[in-house]
Design a protein around this motif. Structure first.
Motif, short mmCIF file in Angstrom:
data_model
loop_
_atom_site.label_atom_id
_atom_site.label_comp_id
_atom_site.label_asym_id
_atom_site.label_seq_id
_atom_site.Cartn_x
_atom_site.Cartn_y
_atom_site.Cartn_z
N TYR A 30 5.40 5.70 -9.24
CA TYR A 30 3.95 5.59 -9.41
C TYR A 30 3.46 4.25 -8.89
N THR A 31 4.17 3.18 -9.22
CA THR A 31 3.79 1.85 -8.78
C THR A 31 3.80 1.77 -7.25
N LEU A 32 4.83 2.33 -6.64
CA LEU A 32 4.92 2.36 -5.19
C LEU A 32 3.78 3.18 -4.59
N MET A 33 3.46 4.30 -5.21
CA MET A 33 2.37 5.15 -4.74
C MET A 33 1.04 4.41 -4.81
N VAL A 34 0.79 3.66 -5.88
CA VAL A 34 -0.46 2.92 -6.03
C VAL A 34 -0.55 1.85 -4.94
N GLU A 35 0.54 1.15 -4.68
CA GLU A 35 0.53 0.12 -3.63
C GLU A 35 0.21 0.73 -2.27
N LYS A 36 0.80 1.89 -1.97
CA LYS A 36 0.52 2.55 -0.69
C LYS A 36 -0.92 3.04 -0.63
N ALA A 37 -1.43 3.55 -1.75
CA ALA A 37 -2.80 4.09 -1.78
C ALA A 37 -3.84 2.98 -1.61
N ARG A 38 -3.51 1.76 -2.03
CA ARG A 38 -4.46 0.64 -1.87
C ARG A 38 -4.72 0.35 -0.39
N ALA A 39 -3.74 0.61 0.43
CA ALA A 39 -3.90 0.38 1.86
C ALA A 39 -4.71 1.50 2.51
N GLY A 40 -5.00 2.53 1.76
CA GLY A 40 -5.70 3.71 2.27
C GLY A 40 -7.19 3.52 2.37
N SER A 41 -7.87 4.65 2.50
CA SER A 41 -9.30 4.62 2.79
C SER A 41 -10.20 5.02 1.63
N GLY A 42 -9.71 4.95 0.42
CA GLY A 42 -10.63 5.21 -0.68
C GLY A 42 -10.07 6.08 -1.78
#
Length: 123
Positions: A30-42
């Motif tokens: 989950y932590t890894l997923m949140v970090e990757k999602a922060r680099a996303g577009s919204g």
């Protein structure tokens, strides 16, 4: 389908819960997923990533929030409710803990039994 006639296990007020090894793995993912999602577009990308994270584990997409709280340390239901009072009601917290216990992400902390009291001797 789950049989609703079965009696649910009840825990005392002071019962603490912690992450199981399966829960620790889910928190790391989950932590890894949140970090990757922060680099996303919204927000839409974050919601999609949460669904991708929760689906294979048989979890609800909101369960990451609860698992992260237990990742900090052992918690009682009232501690968790107090920490998440801006995000979830006590009913939602209880339902999430029951769901996480059922799927093996959480485990109850066993309380050590105190030794019996020594008899007093009056000489």
């Amino acid at each position: 389908m789950k049989d609703e006639a079965l009696e649910k296990v009840r825990f005392g007020r002071g019962q603490k819960f912690r992450l199981s090894s399966k829960g620790n793995e889910a928190v790391s993912a989950y932590t890894l997923m949140v970090e990757k999602a922060r680099a996303g577009s919204g927000r839409a990308q974050f919601d999609a990533a949460r669904s991708d994270w929760s689906g294979p584990r048989g979890l609800s997409s909101e369960d990451g929030l609860y698992l992260v709280e237990f990742g900090v340390g052992e918690r009682t239901l009232s501690e968790l409710t107090r920490n998440l009072e801006d995000c979830a009601s006590s009913k939602e917290v209880k339902a999430a803990v029951e769901r996480l216990l059922e799927c093996g992400m959480l485990e109850p902390v066993s309380v050590p039994v105190p030794p019996p009291a020594q008899p007093r001797r009056y000489w």
